[in-house]
Design an enzyme around this catalytic site. Structure first.
Site, mmCIF file in Angstrom:
data_model
loop_
_atom_site.group_PDB
_atom_site.id
_atom_site.type_symbol
_atom_site.label_atom_id
_atom_site.label_comp_id
_atom_site.label_asym_id
_atom_site.label_seq_id
_atom_site.Cartn_x
_atom_site.Cartn_y
_atom_site.Cartn_z
ATOM 1 C CB SER A 186 -0.966 -0.035 1.181
ATOM 2 O OG SER A 186 -1.874 1.013 1.091
ATOM 3 C CG HIS A 187 0.256 3.694 3.336
ATOM 4 N ND1 HIS A 187 -0.564 2.599 3.497
ATOM 5 C CD2 HIS A 187 0.763 3.956 4.546
ATOM 6 C CE1 HIS A 187 -0.544 2.236 4.762
ATOM 7 N NE2 HIS A 187 0.252 3.041 5.423
ATOM 8 C CG ASP B 261 -2.594 4.085 -1.646
ATOM 9 O OD1 ASP B 261 -3.317 4.015 -2.663
ATOM 10 O OD2 ASP B 261 -2.616 3.230 -0.754
ATOM 11 C CG ASP C 107 -2.813 -0.439 -2.613
ATOM 12 O OD1 ASP C 107 -2.681 0.697 -2.123
ATOM 13 O OD2 ASP C 107 -3.492 -1.327 -2.070
ATOM 14 C CG ASP D 126 -6.113 1.010 -1.283
ATOM 15 O OD1 ASP D 126 -5.199 1.832 -1.135
ATOM 16 O OD2 ASP D 126 -6.163 -0.080 -0.663
ATOM 17 N NE ARG D 127 -3.875 4.106 2.905
ATOM 18 C CZ ARG D 127 -3.364 4.257 4.115
ATOM 19 N NH1 ARG D 127 -2.882 5.443 4.468
ATOM 20 N NH2 ARG D 127 -3.311 3.266 4.965
ATOM 21 C CE LYS E 123 -7.559 2.167 1.901
ATOM 22 N NZ LYS E 123 -7.339 0.922 2.642
HETATM 23 C C1 G16 Z 1 -5.154 -0.425 5.378
HETATM 24 C C2 G16 Z 1 -6.566 -0.829 5.600
HETATM 25 C C3 G16 Z 1 -7.371 0.343 6.062
HETATM 26 C C4 G16 Z 1 -6.745 0.972 7.278
HETATM 27 C C5 G16 Z 1 -5.306 1.314 6.989
HETATM 28 C C6 G16 Z 1 -4.564 1.805 8.218
HETATM 29 O O1 G16 Z 1 -5.092 0.474 4.320
HETATM 30 O O2 G16 Z 1 -7.154 -1.357 4.434
HETATM 31 O O3 G16 Z 1 -8.646 -0.114 6.345
HETATM 32 O O4 G16 Z 1 -7.442 2.112 7.655
HETATM 33 O O5 G16 Z 1 -4.635 0.181 6.529
HETATM 34 O O6 G16 Z 1 -4.538 0.789 9.136
HETATM 35 P P1 G16 Z 1 -3.680 0.894 10.446
HETATM 36 O O7 G16 Z 1 -4.206 2.100 11.175
HETATM 37 O O8 G16 Z 1 -3.930 -0.396 11.155
HETATM 38 O O9 G16 Z 1 -2.242 1.110 10.046
HETATM 39 P P2 G16 Z 1 -4.006 0.330 3.186
HETATM 40 O O10 G16 Z 1 -4.279 1.472 2.258
HETATM 41 O O11 G16 Z 1 -2.688 0.418 3.897
HETATM 42 O O12 G16 Z 1 -4.243 -1.016 2.599
#
Ligand code: G16
Length: 542
Positions: A112-113, A276, A278, A280-281, A375
């Protein structure tokens, strides 16, 4: 000929908030990725002959693990594997592809990010047939399997050419390399009023979209520049790179500061956004105004009826617990249910499948709807553009109108990253020990009305998730939430979520820092952050 490879279990393959995320050097160990992928397959049933979707965000190690996953999927008996060309599929596009092709599920390779590169992060997550992240029952089963696994199945076959569309056989499995963008872009055209957005662009509206050298570059270029007629150069940093150009592909004000500066400049475009690693953000910035993800969720929900897909109204709005309560006020005004779930998109899946919620969102810059089960960064951008095209007002006007109608939820998240796990655990334990005695007390002039460790019972299947974050609620609608992140790869990350509600008859144009100052002091008094973490300041404020 199927090969059975002997292996030994790794003890650290527990999926977090969104799949397994680790440093590349950990993933690159012999058998590490293979063990996890086989543990996924061993936790599933009846997939012989079915379709598996595989793709990733293009980060370092993406192509290698895709080849591994293809061979293992074939050896384990999937009938068809669909792979995005170049090994690329954004998370929402993968979700759509799973649904479109009625696939059994999908493997999405992404952290992800989190940053990418040989010294940075990699990840694997499994999505189920509805297109959404595997629910906890499955991730728990995967983790249990990783602890006992002693063999995995693979084939001794040459690499698949990932750069050419078409079909090859790997063993007896059909492997189809497909365009990663077209089907997703077509879906977006069915949801939004593309002619209205095109007309807005033609009349001179200017956009800036920062793809952060991550997966959304090709998607944004196709949709914004080619299909909607945004000026060439609207998409910046549009080529996906294995190390994201050395940056964090995290669309927040820290890591997308160039976009922020562009949007605050005198000749700023009308609308700015970023996505981000991937895809989704989303980060949304209007000319001279940053819209928090929580406000964006509330505003999108309040205006969604202006887009064709949501013209009939919403069934409900869901937000993760730490996300501000701004969306709840919209749900109340619309007379529809508001759902509060634990952090993690996987918790929205059952609500979307059951038709209980139409739009969902999280403070961590994720917003989406029932069009997929993830998302979706570009979806949020397009819904905003659709709203702008219909309302013909500036972002500042639209946001200020919203606050004057609903009041304003001042909001910020403070992250303390990579803190010693023992200190972070001690901080949470000390907070939990106070929960019973806090209600009725006053801190920094704020009276505690309730305090708990958030627990969630899914209204569709009754599954229970405990210990999802400590909430301290104050008289008047303000809140402090403490939670440990489930996506970090080193030490613990403490997240402190601060929210102050100012009703519409109150003062709506404080600076956020000024508005939240009493809550920041209260948080320190309640949790002794400095003592437990050794930190005097957060690393990142979003
Ligand atoms: C993932 C989850 C999200 C979550 C985020 C942050 O996002 O899919 O639902 O809000 O992590 O999670 P945490 O607060 O546990 O670090 P992504 O975009 O990283 O896949």
């Amino acid at each position: 000929m199927i090969q059975t490879v002997q292996t030994t279990a790794f003890t650290d393959q527990k999926p977090g908030t969104s799949g397994l995320r680790k440093k590349v050097r950990i993933f690159a160990q012999p058998h590490y990725a293979e063990n996890f992928i086989q543990s996924v397959f061993d936790s599933l049933a009846d997939f012989a002959g079915e379709t598996l979707v595989i793709g990733g965000d293009g980060r370092y190690l993406n192509r290698e693990v895709i080849q591994t996953a293809i061979r293992m999927a074939a050896a384990n008996g999937f009938g068809t594997v669909l792979v995005g060309r170049g090994g690329i599929l954004s998370t929402p596009a993968a979700s759509h592809m799973i649904r479109l092709h009625k696939a059994y599920g999908g493997l999405i390779l992404s952290a992800s990010h989190n940053p990418g590169g040989p010294d940075e992060d990699f990840g694997i997550k499994y999505n189920i047939g509805n297109g959404g992240p595997a629910p906890e029952a499955i991730t728990d089963a995967i983790y249990a399997r990783t602890k006992t696994i002693d063999r995995y199945l693979t084939l001794d076959t040459p690499d698949v050419d990932l750069d050419r569309d078409g079909e090859t056989l790997v063993g007896t499995t059909r492997v189809r390399v497909v365009d990663p963008v077209a089907a997703y872009a077509d879906l977006m055209e069915t949801l939004f009023d593309f002619p209205a957005i095109r007309a807005m662009m033609a009349s001179g509206t200017r956009l800036s979209f920062d793809a952060m050298h991550a997966v959304t570059g090709p998607y944004a270029t196709e949709i914004l520049e080619r299909r909607l007629g945004a000026a060439p150069g609207t998409v910046v940093n549009g080529t996906p790179l294995p190390d994201f150009g050395g940056h964090h592909p995290d669309p927040n004000l820290v890591h997308a500061h160039e976009l922020h500066a562009r949007m605050m400049a005198p000749d700023a475009p009308d609308f700015g956004a970023a996505s981000d690693g991937d895809g989704d953000r989303n980060l949304i910035i209007g000319r001279n105004i940053f819209v928090t993800p929580s406000d964006s969720l509330a505003l999108l929900a309040a205006n969604a009826h202006l887009a064709p897909a949501y013209a009939k109204g919403l069934a409900g709005i869901a937000r993760s617990m730490p996300t501000s309560q701004a969306a709840d006020r919209v749900a109340a005004a619309l007379g529809i249910p508001a759902y509060e779930t634990p952090t993690g998109w996987k918790f929205f899946g059952t609500l979307l499948d059951a038709g209980l919620a139409t739009i969902c969102g999280e403070e961590s810059a994720g917003t989406g709807s029932d069009h997929v089960r993830e998302k979706d960064g570009l979806w949020a951008v397009l819904l905003w553009l659709n709203i702008l095209a219909v309302r013909r007002q500036s972002m500042v006007e639209i946001v200020h109108d919203h606050w004057s109608l609903f009041g304003r939820n001042y909001y910020a998240r403070h992250d303390y990253e990579g803190v010693p796990t023992a200190g972070a655990d001690a901080l949470m334990a000390a907070l939990r020990a106070q929960l019973d005695t806090l209600p009725g007390t006053t801190v920094e002039g704020l009276t505690v009305t309730a305090a708990d460790d958030f627990a969630y019972t899914d209204p569709t299947d009754g599954s229970v998730s405990l210990k999802q974050g400590v909430r301290i609620l104050f008289d008047g609608g303000s809140r402090i939430v403490f939670r440990l992140s489930g996506t970090g790869t080193e030490g613990a990350t403490l997240r402190l979520y601060l929210e102050r509600y100012e009703p519409n008859d109150g003062k709506l144009d404080h600076s956020v820092a000024e508005a939240l100052a009493p809550l920041i002091t209260a948080a320190e008094k309640l949790a002794s952050i400095k003592t437990h973490t050794g930190r005097t300041e957060p690393d990142v404020i979003t």
